[in-house]
Design a protein around this motif. Structure first.
Motif, PDB file in Angstrom:
ATOM      1  N   THR A 167      81.944  19.673  85.812  1.00  0.00           N
ATOM      2  CA  THR A 167      82.672  20.843  85.325  1.00  0.00           C
ATOM      3  C   THR A 167      81.710  21.997  85.076  1.00  0.00           C
ATOM      4  OG1 THR A 167      82.461  20.358  82.952  1.00  0.00           O
ATOM      5  CG2 THR A 167      84.281  19.282  84.148  1.00  0.00           C
ATOM      6  N   GLY A 168      82.261  23.210  85.130  1.00  0.00           N
ATOM      7  CA  GLY A 168      81.452  24.389  84.866  1.00  0.00           C
ATOM      8  C   GLY A 168      80.839  24.381  83.476  1.00  0.00           C
ATOM      9  N   GLN A 169      81.575  23.883  82.483  1.00  0.00           N
ATOM     10  CA  GLN A 169      81.041  23.872  81.118  1.00  0.00           C
ATOM     11  C   GLN A 169      79.877  22.903  80.980  1.00  0.00           C
ATOM     12  OE1 GLN A 169      81.576  25.941  78.796  1.00  0.00           O
ATOM     13  NE2 GLN A 169      80.381  24.938  77.175  1.00  0.00           N
ATOM     14  N   GLU A 170      79.977  21.726  81.597  1.00  0.00           N
ATOM     15  CA  GLU A 170      78.859  20.780  81.555  1.00  0.00           C
ATOM     16  C   GLU A 170      77.620  21.387  82.199  1.00  0.00           C
ATOM     17  OE1 GLU A 170      81.309  16.516  81.843  1.00  0.00           O
ATOM     18  OE2 GLU A 170      80.490  17.474  83.640  1.00  0.00           O
ATOM     19  N   ILE A 171      77.818  22.093  83.303  1.00  0.00           N
ATOM     20  CA  ILE A 171      76.687  22.691  84.003  1.00  0.00           C
ATOM     21  C   ILE A 171      76.095  23.835  83.189  1.00  0.00           C
ATOM     22  CG2 ILE A 171      76.090  24.054  86.042  1.00  0.00           C
ATOM     23  CD1 ILE A 171      77.935  22.159  87.618  1.00  0.00           C
ATOM     24  N   TYR A 172      76.956  24.609  82.534  1.00  0.00           N
ATOM     25  CA  TYR A 172      76.446  25.648  81.630  1.00  0.00           C
ATOM     26  C   TYR A 172      75.585  25.015  80.541  1.00  0.00           C
ATOM     27  CZ  TYR A 172      76.464  28.718  77.572  1.00  0.00           C
ATOM     28  OH  TYR A 172      76.087  29.438  76.474  1.00  0.00           O
ATOM     29  N   GLU A 173      76.033  23.885  79.988  1.00  0.00           N
ATOM     30  CA  GLU A 173      75.266  23.211  78.928  1.00  0.00           C
ATOM     31  C   GLU A 173      73.921  22.716  79.456  1.00  0.00           C
ATOM     32  OE1 GLU A 173      77.980  20.212  77.663  1.00  0.00           O
ATOM     33  OE2 GLU A 173      79.331  21.626  76.651  1.00  0.00           O
ATOM     34  N   ALA A 174      73.878  22.246  80.711  1.00  0.00           N
ATOM     35  CA  ALA A 174      72.610  21.815  81.311  1.00  0.00           C
ATOM     36  C   ALA A 174      71.673  23.012  81.475  1.00  0.00           C
ATOM     37  CB  ALA A 174      72.859  21.138  82.650  1.00  0.00           C
ATOM     38  N   PHE A 175      72.201  24.139  81.970  1.00  0.00           N
ATOM     39  CA  PHE A 175      71.391  25.352  82.090  1.00  0.00           C
ATOM     40  C   PHE A 175      70.880  25.795  80.718  1.00  0.00           C
ATOM     41  CE2 PHE A 175      73.483  26.616  86.286  1.00  0.00           C
ATOM     42  CZ  PHE A 175      72.314  26.506  87.005  1.00  0.00           C
ATOM     43  N   LEU A 176      71.756  25.738  79.718  1.00  0.00           N
ATOM     44  CA  LEU A 176      71.368  26.172  78.376  1.00  0.00           C
ATOM     45  C   LEU A 176      70.248  25.294  77.827  1.00  0.00           C
ATOM     46  CD1 LEU A 176      71.812  27.954  75.888  1.00  0.00           C
ATOM     47  CD2 LEU A 176      73.616  26.371  75.164  1.00  0.00           C
ATOM     48  N   GLU A 177      70.352  23.979  77.999  1.00  0.00           N
ATOM     49  CA  GLU A 177      69.307  23.069  77.533  1.00  0.00           C
ATOM     50  C   GLU A 177      67.985  23.377  78.218  1.00  0.00           C
ATOM     51  OE1 GLU A 177      67.227  19.872  75.744  1.00  0.00           O
ATOM     52  OE2 GLU A 177      69.039  20.966  75.188  1.00  0.00           O
ATOM     53  N   ALA A 178      68.031  23.600  79.546  1.00  0.00           N
ATOM     54  CA  ALA A 178      66.809  23.933  80.280  1.00  0.00           C
ATOM     55  C   ALA A 178      66.227  25.258  79.804  1.00  0.00           C
ATOM     56  CB  ALA A 178      67.096  23.995  81.780  1.00  0.00           C
ATOM     57  N   ALA A 179      67.092  26.258  79.538  1.00  0.00           N
ATOM     58  CA  ALA A 179      66.629  27.562  79.064  1.00  0.00           C
ATOM     59  C   ALA A 179      65.986  27.451  77.685  1.00  0.00           C
ATOM     60  CB  ALA A 179      67.792  28.544  79.027  1.00  0.00           C
ATOM     61  N   LEU A 180      66.575  26.641  76.796  1.00  0.00           N
ATOM     62  CA  LEU A 180      66.005  26.464  75.463  1.00  0.00           C
ATOM     63  C   LEU A 180      64.626  25.820  75.548  1.00  0.00           C
ATOM     64  CD1 LEU A 180      69.181  25.250  73.519  1.00  0.00           C
ATOM     65  CD2 LEU A 180      68.059  27.477  73.334  1.00  0.00           C
ATOM     66  N   ARG A 181      64.475  24.827  76.424  1.00  0.00           N
ATOM     67  CA  ARG A 181      63.171  24.181  76.577  1.00  0.00           C
ATOM     68  C   ARG A 181      62.149  25.161  77.164  1.00  0.00           C
ATOM     69  NH1 ARG A 181      64.252  18.145  79.067  1.00  0.00           N
ATOM     70  NH2 ARG A 181      66.214  17.721  78.008  1.00  0.00           N
ATOM     71  N   MET A 182      62.587  25.976  78.121  1.00  0.00           N
ATOM     72  CA  MET A 182      61.668  26.943  78.711  1.00  0.00           C
ATOM     73  C   MET A 182      61.211  27.949  77.668  1.00  0.00           C
ATOM     74  SD  MET A 182      62.191  29.442  82.028  1.00  0.00           S
ATOM     75  CE  MET A 182      61.841  28.157  83.235  1.00  0.00           C
ATOM     76  N   ARG A 183      62.122  28.398  76.827  1.00  0.00           N
ATOM     77  CA  ARG A 183      61.751  29.372  75.787  1.00  0.00           C
ATOM     78  C   ARG A 183      60.793  28.766  74.777  1.00  0.00           C
ATOM     79  NH1 ARG A 183      67.541  30.947  76.365  1.00  0.00           N
ATOM     80  NH2 ARG A 183      67.547  33.019  77.343  1.00  0.00           N
ATOM     81  N   ARG A 184      60.883  27.429  74.588  1.00  0.00           N
ATOM     82  CA  ARG A 184      59.943  26.753  73.684  1.00  0.00           C
ATOM     83  C   ARG A 184      58.610  26.477  74.364  1.00  0.00           C
ATOM     84  NH1 ARG A 184      64.626  23.431  72.082  1.00  0.00           N
ATOM     85  NH2 ARG A 184      63.852  21.784  73.464  1.00  0.00           N
ATOM     86  N   GLY A 185      58.514  26.804  75.647  1.00  0.00           N
ATOM     87  CA  GLY A 185      57.274  26.574  76.382  1.00  0.00           C
ATOM     88  C   GLY A 185      57.113  25.171  76.895  1.00  0.00           C
TER      89      GLY A 185
END
Length: 458
Positions: A50-68
């Motif tokens: 689903t689009g929402q699950e994929i958004y959540e995966a992108f969000l998790e990856a973005a949060l990790r990237m922002r944490r370095g």
């Protein structure tokens, strides 16, 4: 604008599964596997991405990237139309933080609306590699789908990976290319159209290295202008797929996504028979290309497959090499317990267990115990592991504990602890270490909290 797929009112509860029947895989193996591309029209009745699950995966990856924590799995491309050859070109943003999802976006449509304003209408592409490592449901969907392929074709032991592609880009940002993987592409939203060429059709071009076969290796084609593009497309075959469809092409095929209307969202699941990524630092020698399904981790007594052990033994017996063998063995065990996927799913955010709680493991996702050199023991599940002392007495206790959990029945934490330490010398293993191991298994999602027998969960 990309709208989320509707969720059927009759969708069952529980874990999502994209397992397909044996009849599908039998037909697929006979007609398409390693032979020719294909498109399968909406083969799943339920549990699709689903689009929402994929958004959540992108969000998790973005949060990790922002944490370095991560810098490479997430790539953001912006399309530019002013290429000197008449073809658009794509610039990859090295620090894409402003273009990535935030918690404030809330969902995929809101994120895309913000992104459209930020880019001033420019086309873009967002690619997340190792996507199974950023959402638990995504890992379940990928592994359940692949279970049928494994049963029919064996278990590929390369860097098997799931990648998410989101955007309104007209062409694949990295152009006509081929991978080192067989590719299954799941269209979640929008339409995808792919141009494809068999290996021999483009292998004679100047930019393709000579004297070596790249039929199962990655390579790219460099287009000079629109005229050359038109000539190549005149020799291509095409696959077109809509939401809910799945396409497949063999490892030998060159491919590119072609222009379609509006936004699209798709997932590419690649499976490879090349050496796993972690063997890059190992001495050059033969690694098994695939395993039989029966060699994968099971809830009964399991050991590292003989073909893998044989490759590991080639490293020698000196002390430094034993250490390398121990590390490589752990890498292999994590890969196999992860369903031969390149990356474990995200850990669960759980509080420590209390003695009065009950837990149970999933019988189809076994926990394994594997002896390591220098009297150590590896406990592993779902792509993660812990290395523990491996004295004969402690090893028997740990194997008995894992065997009990692998039955998949509800078990009392306090009863497990009492049985584990019965007549065990106090210095052999601490109770704190035992509880830490159980907490690890909960975080890895190898075991879950459950109600005591006779009690209903709230």
């Amino acid at each position: 604008m990309l709208a989320p797929l509707p969720t059927p009112a009759s969708a069952p509860r529980g874990e999502p599964s994209l397992a397909l029947p044996r009849s599908f895989w039998k037909d697929f193996s006979q007609r398409h596997w390693d032979r020719e591309p294909a498109v399968f029209k909406q083969p799943f009745a339920q549990h699709f991405f689903t689009g929402q699950e994929i958004y959540e995966a992108f969000l998790e990856a973005a949060l990790r990237m922002r944490r370095g924590e991560y810098t490479t799995p997430l790539r953001f491309f912006i399309e530019h139309e002013d290429g000197p050859d008449g073809l658009p070109h794509y610039g990859m943003v090295l620090f894409p933080a402003p273009y990535l999802p935030t918690r404030e976006d809330g969902d995929l449509p809101n994120y895309l609306a913000r992104l459209d304003k930020l880019l001033g209408g420019k086309r873009f592409g967002l690619v997340l590699n190792r996507a199974q490592g950023f959402h638990w449901n995504h890992w379940l969907q990928a592994t359940t789908f692949l279970s049928g392929l494994y049963a029919s074709a064996g278990v590929p032991l390369g860097s098997n990976d799931s990648s998410i592609f989101l955007g309104n880009y007209r062409y694949t940002p990295f152009g006509i290319h081929k991978d080192n993987s067989h590719v299954f592409n799941f269209v979640v939203e929008g339409t995808k159209r792919y141009s494809l060429w068999p290996y021999e059709a483009l292998s004679g071009r100047d930019e393709v290295p000579k004297g070596v076969s790249l039929i199962d290796k990655p390579c790219s084609i460099l287009l000079r202008d629109k005229q050359e593009e038109a000539e190549l497309l005149s020799r291509a075959s095409f696959l077109e797929a809509s939401a809910g469809d799945v396409t497949y092409w063999p490892v030998s095929y060159w491919h590119r996504a072609e222009p379609t209307e509006g936004m699209s969202l798709s997932i590419s699941l690649g499976v490879s028979f090349s050496a796993p990524y972690f063997t890059a630092d190992a001495p050059p020698h033969e690694w098994p290309g695939r395993l039989r399904p029966t060699e994968m981790p099971s809830r009964r007594a399991w050991q590292v497959p003989a073909s893998v052990r044989s490759a590991l033994r080639q490293r020698g017996q000196r002390k430094a090499l034993l250490s390398a063998e121990r590390e490589s063995t752990a890498d292999w065990v994590r890969l196999l317990t992860c369903g031969a996927l390149n990356g474990a799913p995200p850990e669960a955010q759980e509080t420590p267990l209390s003695p009065d709680e009950w837990i149970r493991a999933h019988p189809e996702r076994p926990i394994v115990c594997v002896p390591l050199p220098d009297k150590q023991l590896l406990v592993s599940a779902i792509g993660r592991s812990s290395t523990l002392p491996g004295s004969p007495l402690l090893r028997r206790r740990l194997e008995r504990l894992v065997s009990s959990l692998n039955l998949g029945k509800p078990l009392s934490v306090s009863a497990l602890e009492q049985a584990f330490f019965s007549r065990l010398p106090s210095r052999a293993f601490s109770r704190a270490s035992f509880r830490a191991l159980l907490d690890d298994l909960v975080r890895w999602r190898a075991v879950q909290r459950c109600p005591a027998p006779g009690r209903k969960s709230r």
